[in-house]
Motif scaffolding. Structure first.
Motif, PDB file in Angstrom:
ATOM      1  N   ASP A   1      35.351  55.970  48.513  1.00 36.77           N
ATOM      2  CA  ASP A   1      34.277  56.947  48.704  1.00 36.77           C
ATOM      3  C   ASP A   1      34.401  57.649  50.055  1.00 36.77           C
ATOM      4  OD1 ASP A   1      33.227  56.145  46.253  1.00 36.77           O
ATOM      5  OD2 ASP A   1      31.583  54.968  47.153  1.00 36.77           O
ATOM      6  N   ALA A   2      34.933  56.922  51.047  1.00 34.84           N
ATOM      7  CA  ALA A   2      35.066  57.471  52.399  1.00 34.84           C
ATOM      8  C   ALA A   2      36.321  58.330  52.570  1.00 34.84           C
ATOM      9  CB  ALA A   2      35.077  56.329  53.420  1.00 34.84           C
ATOM     10  N   GLY A   3      37.159  58.398  51.521  1.00 36.95           N
ATOM     11  CA  GLY A   3      38.303  59.287  51.588  1.00 36.95           C
ATOM     12  C   GLY A   3      39.667  58.641  51.426  1.00 36.95           C
ATOM     13  N   TYR A   4      39.734  57.334  51.204  1.00 36.35           N
ATOM     14  CA  TYR A   4      41.019  56.685  50.959  1.00 36.35           C
ATOM     15  C   TYR A   4      41.632  57.276  49.705  1.00 36.35           C
ATOM     16  CZ  TYR A   4      44.376  52.969  49.817  1.00 36.35           C
ATOM     17  OH  TYR A   4      45.511  52.263  49.506  1.00 36.35           O
ATOM     18  N   ASP A   5      42.888  57.709  49.792  1.00 38.60           N
ATOM     19  CA  ASP A   5      43.536  58.412  48.685  1.00 38.60           C
ATOM     20  C   ASP A   5      44.100  57.495  47.609  1.00 38.60           C
ATOM     21  OD1 ASP A   5      43.029  60.958  49.666  1.00 38.60           O
ATOM     22  OD2 ASP A   5      44.897  61.034  50.805  1.00 38.60           O
ATOM     23  N   GLY A   6      44.169  56.204  47.869  1.00 37.88           N
ATOM     24  CA  GLY A   6      44.759  55.286  46.908  1.00 37.88           C
ATOM     25  C   GLY A   6      43.889  55.093  45.677  1.00 37.88           C
ATOM     26  N   SER A   7      44.504  54.507  44.664  1.00 35.00           N
ATOM     27  CA  SER A   7      43.799  54.203  43.419  1.00 35.00           C
ATOM     28  C   SER A   7      42.833  53.042  43.636  1.00 35.00           C
ATOM     29  CB  SER A   7      44.809  53.818  42.333  1.00 35.00           C
ATOM     30  OG  SER A   7      45.419  52.571  42.662  1.00 35.00           O
ATOM     31  N   LYS A   8      42.019  52.784  42.629  1.00 34.41           N
ATOM     32  CA  LYS A   8      41.095  51.650  42.675  1.00 34.41           C
ATOM     33  C   LYS A   8      41.874  50.358  42.878  1.00 34.41           C
ATOM     34  CE  LYS A   8      37.251  49.712  40.050  1.00 34.41           C
ATOM     35  NZ  LYS A   8      36.331  49.970  38.934  1.00 34.41           N
ATOM     36  N   GLU A   9      42.984  50.202  42.164  1.00 36.89           N
ATOM     37  CA  GLU A   9      43.804  49.000  42.283  1.00 36.89           C
ATOM     38  C   GLU A   9      44.402  48.877  43.682  1.00 36.89           C
ATOM     39  OE1 GLU A   9      44.172  51.279  39.696  1.00 36.89           O
ATOM     40  OE2 GLU A   9      42.986  50.058  38.324  1.00 36.89           O
ATOM     41  N   GLN A  10      44.871  49.989  44.239  1.00 38.32           N
ATOM     42  CA  GLN A  10      45.439  49.970  45.591  1.00 38.32           C
ATOM     43  C   GLN A  10      44.373  49.627  46.634  1.00 38.32           C
ATOM     44  OE1 GLN A  10      47.033  53.953  45.271  1.00 38.32           O
ATOM     45  NE2 GLN A  10      49.138  53.173  45.403  1.00 38.32           N
ATOM     46  N   ALA A  11      43.180  50.156  46.450  1.00 37.14           N
ATOM     47  CA  ALA A  11      42.092  49.866  47.388  1.00 37.14           C
ATOM     48  C   ALA A  11      41.727  48.388  47.338  1.00 37.14           C
ATOM     49  CB  ALA A  11      40.873  50.732  47.073  1.00 37.14           C
ATOM     50  N   ARG A  12      41.673  47.824  46.139  1.00 39.05           N
ATOM     51  CA  ARG A  12      41.359  46.395  46.014  1.00 39.05           C
ATOM     52  C   ARG A  12      42.464  45.540  46.636  1.00 39.05           C
ATOM     53  NH1 ARG A  12      38.105  45.274  40.370  1.00 39.05           N
ATOM     54  NH2 ARG A  12      36.287  46.508  40.956  1.00 39.05           N
ATOM     55  N   GLU A  13      43.707  45.932  46.431  1.00 39.16           N
ATOM     56  CA  GLU A  13      44.805  45.181  47.035  1.00 39.16           C
ATOM     57  C   GLU A  13      44.724  45.246  48.559  1.00 39.16           C
ATOM     58  OE1 GLU A  13      49.688  45.025  47.112  1.00 39.16           O
ATOM     59  OE2 GLU A  13      48.680  45.930  45.383  1.00 39.16           O
ATOM     60  N   LEU A  14      44.366  46.396  49.086  1.00 41.18           N
ATOM     61  CA  LEU A  14      44.210  46.550  50.529  1.00 41.18           C
ATOM     62  C   LEU A  14      43.141  45.602  51.064  1.00 41.18           C
ATOM     63  CD1 LEU A  14      45.068  48.980  52.764  1.00 41.18           C
ATOM     64  CD2 LEU A  14      42.613  49.255  52.587  1.00 41.18           C
ATOM     65  N   ILE A  15      42.013  45.516  50.383  1.00 39.81           N
ATOM     66  CA  ILE A  15      40.915  44.664  50.832  1.00 39.81           C
ATOM     67  C   ILE A  15      41.219  43.187  50.592  1.00 39.81           C
ATOM     68  CG2 ILE A  15      38.484  44.052  50.469  1.00 39.81           C
ATOM     69  CD1 ILE A  15      38.894  46.721  52.003  1.00 39.81           C
ATOM     70  N   HIS A  16      41.737  42.848  49.434  1.00 39.91           N
ATOM     71  CA  HIS A  16      42.015  41.449  49.094  1.00 39.91           C
ATOM     72  C   HIS A  16      43.255  40.901  49.793  1.00 39.91           C
ATOM     73  CE1 HIS A  16      39.173  42.334  45.831  1.00 39.91           C
ATOM     74  NE2 HIS A  16      39.004  41.035  45.745  1.00 39.91           N
ATOM     75  N   GLY A  17      44.151  41.793  50.203  1.00 35.80           N
ATOM     76  CA  GLY A  17      45.383  41.353  50.841  1.00 35.80           C
ATOM     77  C   GLY A  17      46.451  40.937  49.852  1.00 35.80           C
ATOM     78  N   MET A  18      46.228  41.238  48.581  1.00 36.47           N
ATOM     79  CA  MET A  18      47.175  40.911  47.503  1.00 36.47           C
ATOM     80  C   MET A  18      46.718  41.646  46.257  1.00 36.47           C
ATOM     81  SD  MET A  18      45.896  37.019  46.529  1.00 36.47           S
ATOM     82  CE  MET A  18      45.993  36.455  48.216  1.00 36.47           C
ATOM     83  N   PRO A  19      47.611  41.783  45.268  1.00 36.07           N
ATOM     84  CA  PRO A  19      47.195  42.431  44.020  1.00 36.07           C
ATOM     85  C   PRO A  19      46.017  41.694  43.390  1.00 36.07           C
ATOM     86  CG  PRO A  19      49.577  42.213  44.107  1.00 36.07           C
ATOM     87  CD  PRO A  19      49.028  41.430  45.267  1.00 36.07           C
ATOM     88  N   MET A  20      45.154  42.438  42.727  1.00 33.72           N
ATOM     89  CA  MET A  20      43.942  41.873  42.134  1.00 33.72           C
ATOM     90  C   MET A  20      44.255  40.751  41.147  1.00 33.72           C
ATOM     91  SD  MET A  20      40.779  42.323  42.603  1.00 33.72           S
ATOM     92  CE  MET A  20      39.457  41.371  41.929  1.00 33.72           C
ATOM     93  N   GLU A  21      45.288  40.919  40.351  1.00 24.25           N
ATOM     94  CA  GLU A  21      45.637  39.875  39.383  1.00 24.25           C
ATOM     95  C   GLU A  21      46.033  38.582  40.088  1.00 24.25           C
ATOM     96  OE1 GLU A  21      44.938  39.939  36.163  1.00 24.25           O
ATOM     97  OE2 GLU A  21      44.090  41.891  36.641  1.00 24.25           O
ATOM     98  N   GLU A  22      46.739  38.692  41.202  1.00 27.19           N
ATOM     99  CA  GLU A  22      47.095  37.502  41.978  1.00 27.19           C
ATOM    100  C   GLU A  22      45.840  36.861  42.570  1.00 27.19           C
ATOM    101  OE1 GLU A  22      49.747  36.232  45.895  1.00 27.19           O
ATOM    102  OE2 GLU A  22      50.057  38.200  44.992  1.00 27.19           O
ATOM    103  N   TRP A  23      44.935  37.701  43.070  1.00 27.24           N
ATOM    104  CA  TRP A  23      43.669  37.190  43.615  1.00 27.24           C
ATOM    105  C   TRP A  23      42.928  36.384  42.550  1.00 27.24           C
ATOM    106  CZ3 TRP A  23      40.942  36.531  48.007  1.00 27.24           C
ATOM    107  CH2 TRP A  23      39.598  36.217  47.874  1.00 27.24           C
TER     108      TRP A  23
END
Length: 105
Positions: A55-77
């Motif tokens: 929402d603040a302007g990060y250009d990545g996809s939803k999956e990329q944003a979650r990986e950025l926050i989680h520190g790993m792919p969502m499926e791995e999390w």
């Protein structure tokens, strides 16, 4: 244009960014703090942070944003960190999220 009235809006961006990064790293370290419990207590979780950076302007996809926050792919999390939610946790989350209406979420 009017001056900000919330002192948070006067916080320098570099300070706010450093605090945000510290929060995310803390949540990465404290993977025992389940998203469902964060939602039940505060009405937001790691996935919300991922949505907020988009929402603040990060250009990545939803999956990329979650990986950025989680520190790993969502499926791995999910496979290595996430536990099954109990009916009680789901009920607390539902009640907590209802409090978000009209808030800053």
């Amino acid at each position: 244009m009017s001056e900000p009235t919330d002192p948070l809006d006067m916080l320098p961006d570099d300070v706010a960014a450093a605090a945000f990064r510290r929060l995310v790293r803390h949540l990465r370290h404290r993977h025992d703090a389940q998203n469902i419990d964060l939602m039940g207590l505060s009405g937001f979780c790691r996935n919300c942070l991922a949505d907020w950076i988009r929402d603040a302007g990060y250009d990545g996809s939803k999956e990329q944003a979650r990986e950025l926050i989680h520190g790993m792919p969502m499926e791995e999390w999910k496979a290595t960190r996430q536990t099954e939610a109990t009916p009680e946790q789901l009920e607390r989350m539902k009640a907590s999220v209802a409090k978000n209406e009209g808030g800053a979420h």
